[in-house]
Design a protein around this motif. Structure first.
Motif, PDB file in Angstrom:
ATOM      1  N   ALA A 152      -3.358   9.666  35.390  1.00  0.00           N
ATOM      2  CA  ALA A 152      -4.348  10.383  36.199  1.00  0.00           C
ATOM      3  C   ALA A 152      -4.477   9.748  37.579  1.00  0.00           C
ATOM      4  O   ALA A 152      -4.603  10.447  38.589  1.00  0.00           O
ATOM      5  CB  ALA A 152      -5.698  10.395  35.489  1.00  0.00           C
ATOM      6  N   LEU A 153      -4.432   8.442  37.640  1.00  0.00           N
ATOM      7  CA  LEU A 153      -4.528   7.735  38.919  1.00  0.00           C
ATOM      8  C   LEU A 153      -3.323   8.052  39.798  1.00  0.00           C
ATOM      9  O   LEU A 153      -3.468   8.363  40.982  1.00  0.00           O
ATOM     10  CB  LEU A 153      -4.629   6.229  38.675  1.00  0.00           C
ATOM     11  N   LEU A 154      -2.137   8.008  39.230  1.00  0.00           N
ATOM     12  CA  LEU A 154      -0.913   8.224  40.005  1.00  0.00           C
ATOM     13  C   LEU A 154      -0.752   9.665  40.473  1.00  0.00           C
ATOM     14  O   LEU A 154      -0.061   9.923  41.453  1.00  0.00           O
ATOM     15  CB  LEU A 154       0.308   7.797  39.187  1.00  0.00           C
ATOM     16  N   THR A 155      -1.379  10.597  39.776  1.00  0.00           N
ATOM     17  CA  THR A 155      -1.263  12.011  40.144  1.00  0.00           C
ATOM     18  C   THR A 155      -2.528  12.539  40.815  1.00  0.00           C
ATOM     19  O   THR A 155      -2.699  13.747  40.943  1.00  0.00           O
ATOM     20  CB  THR A 155      -0.926  12.867  38.908  1.00  0.00           C
ATOM     21  N   ASP A 156      -3.398  11.625  41.226  1.00  0.00           N
ATOM     22  CA  ASP A 156      -4.637  11.986  41.923  1.00  0.00           C
ATOM     23  C   ASP A 156      -5.486  12.959  41.103  1.00  0.00           C
ATOM     24  O   ASP A 156      -6.024  13.927  41.624  1.00  0.00           O
ATOM     25  CB  ASP A 156      -4.314  12.568  43.301  1.00  0.00           C
ATOM     26  N   GLN A 157      -5.590  12.694  39.798  1.00  0.00           N
ATOM     27  CA  GLN A 157      -6.340  13.555  38.887  1.00  0.00           C
ATOM     28  C   GLN A 157      -7.502  12.828  38.217  1.00  0.00           C
ATOM     29  O   GLN A 157      -7.949  13.233  37.145  1.00  0.00           O
ATOM     30  CB  GLN A 157      -5.392  14.094  37.802  1.00  0.00           C
ATOM     31  N   LEU A 158      -7.986  11.751  38.816  1.00  0.00           N
ATOM     32  CA  LEU A 158      -9.040  10.958  38.180  1.00  0.00           C
ATOM     33  C   LEU A 158     -10.275  11.780  37.843  1.00  0.00           C
ATOM     34  O   LEU A 158     -10.891  11.581  36.802  1.00  0.00           O
ATOM     35  CB  LEU A 158      -9.435   9.778  39.063  1.00  0.00           C
ATOM     36  N   SER A 159     -10.630  12.708  38.710  1.00  0.00           N
ATOM     37  CA  SER A 159     -11.842  13.494  38.454  1.00  0.00           C
ATOM     38  C   SER A 159     -11.727  14.318  37.175  1.00  0.00           C
ATOM     39  O   SER A 159     -12.737  14.690  36.590  1.00  0.00           O
ATOM     40  CB  SER A 159     -12.158  14.399  39.638  1.00  0.00           C
ATOM     41  N   LYS A 160     -10.516  14.569  36.721  1.00  0.00           N
ATOM     42  CA  LYS A 160     -10.327  15.358  35.500  1.00  0.00           C
ATOM     43  C   LYS A 160     -10.508  14.536  34.230  1.00  0.00           C
ATOM     44  O   LYS A 160     -10.717  15.098  33.163  1.00  0.00           O
ATOM     45  CB  LYS A 160      -8.953  16.018  35.504  1.00  0.00           C
ATOM     46  N   ILE A 161     -10.415  13.209  34.325  1.00  0.00           N
ATOM     47  CA  ILE A 161     -10.560  12.402  33.118  1.00  0.00           C
ATOM     48  C   ILE A 161     -11.894  11.668  33.045  1.00  0.00           C
ATOM     49  O   ILE A 161     -12.243  11.117  32.012  1.00  0.00           O
ATOM     50  CB  ILE A 161      -9.398  11.399  32.950  1.00  0.00           C
ATOM     51  N   ILE A 162     -12.658  11.673  34.137  1.00  0.00           N
ATOM     52  CA  ILE A 162     -13.955  11.000  34.144  1.00  0.00           C
ATOM     53  C   ILE A 162     -14.938  11.800  33.294  1.00  0.00           C
ATOM     54  O   ILE A 162     -14.981  13.025  33.361  1.00  0.00           O
ATOM     55  CB  ILE A 162     -14.496  10.865  35.588  1.00  0.00           C
ATOM     56  N   ASP A 163     -15.723  11.102  32.503  1.00  0.00           N
ATOM     57  CA  ASP A 163     -16.748  11.744  31.683  1.00  0.00           C
ATOM     58  C   ASP A 163     -17.654  12.564  32.600  1.00  0.00           C
ATOM     59  O   ASP A 163     -18.251  12.019  33.524  1.00  0.00           O
ATOM     60  CB  ASP A 163     -17.550  10.664  30.956  1.00  0.00           C
ATOM     61  N   PRO A 164     -17.752  13.866  32.383  1.00  0.00           N
ATOM     62  CA  PRO A 164     -18.548  14.718  33.273  1.00  0.00           C
ATOM     63  C   PRO A 164     -20.014  14.291  33.381  1.00  0.00           C
ATOM     64  O   PRO A 164     -20.666  14.544  34.386  1.00  0.00           O
ATOM     65  CB  PRO A 164     -18.442  16.114  32.663  1.00  0.00           C
ATOM     66  N   ARG A 165     -20.513  13.616  32.362  1.00  0.00           N
ATOM     67  CA  ARG A 165     -21.905  13.161  32.426  1.00  0.00           C
ATOM     68  C   ARG A 165     -22.102  12.143  33.541  1.00  0.00           C
ATOM     69  O   ARG A 165     -23.194  12.013  34.083  1.00  0.00           O
ATOM     70  CB  ARG A 165     -22.337  12.568  31.091  1.00  0.00           C
TER      71      ARG A 165
END
Length: 84
Positions: free
Chosen positions: A52-65
């Motif tokens: 997720a970090l390497l593909t700039d997708q961190l916001s997709k794995i962070i707990d939405p809460r």
């Protein structure tokens, strides 16, 4: 979570402690555990987060809460009420 090497009798190390601390932080940030059903085969929590970090997708794995500002606002209001 301890490194598997600890269970096999390997020496405790600073590097292992740092790795374990990082896994705990990932658990808190993603609301996933290393034993989550989604992990298996070649995928583990560390690789999941790294991808997720390497593909700039961190916001997709962070707990939405953690991203829900209404929760933070509600908690701040409760804190202010308790302090009053």
């Amino acid at each position: 979570m301890l490194l598997p090497e600890y269970g096999l009798g390997s020496m405790v190390s600073e590097e292992g402690d740092i790795y374990s601390y990082g896994i705990v932080l990932l658990e808190m940030m993603t609301a996933k555990t290393p034993t989550d059903r989604m992990f298996g085969g070649d995928l583990d929590l560390h690789k999941y987060a790294k991808s997720a970090l390497l593909t700039d997708q961190l916001s997709k794995i962070i707990d939405p809460r953690l991203l829900d500002d209404s929760i933070g606002a509600r908690n701040r209001n409760q804190d202010e009420t308790l302090l009053a």
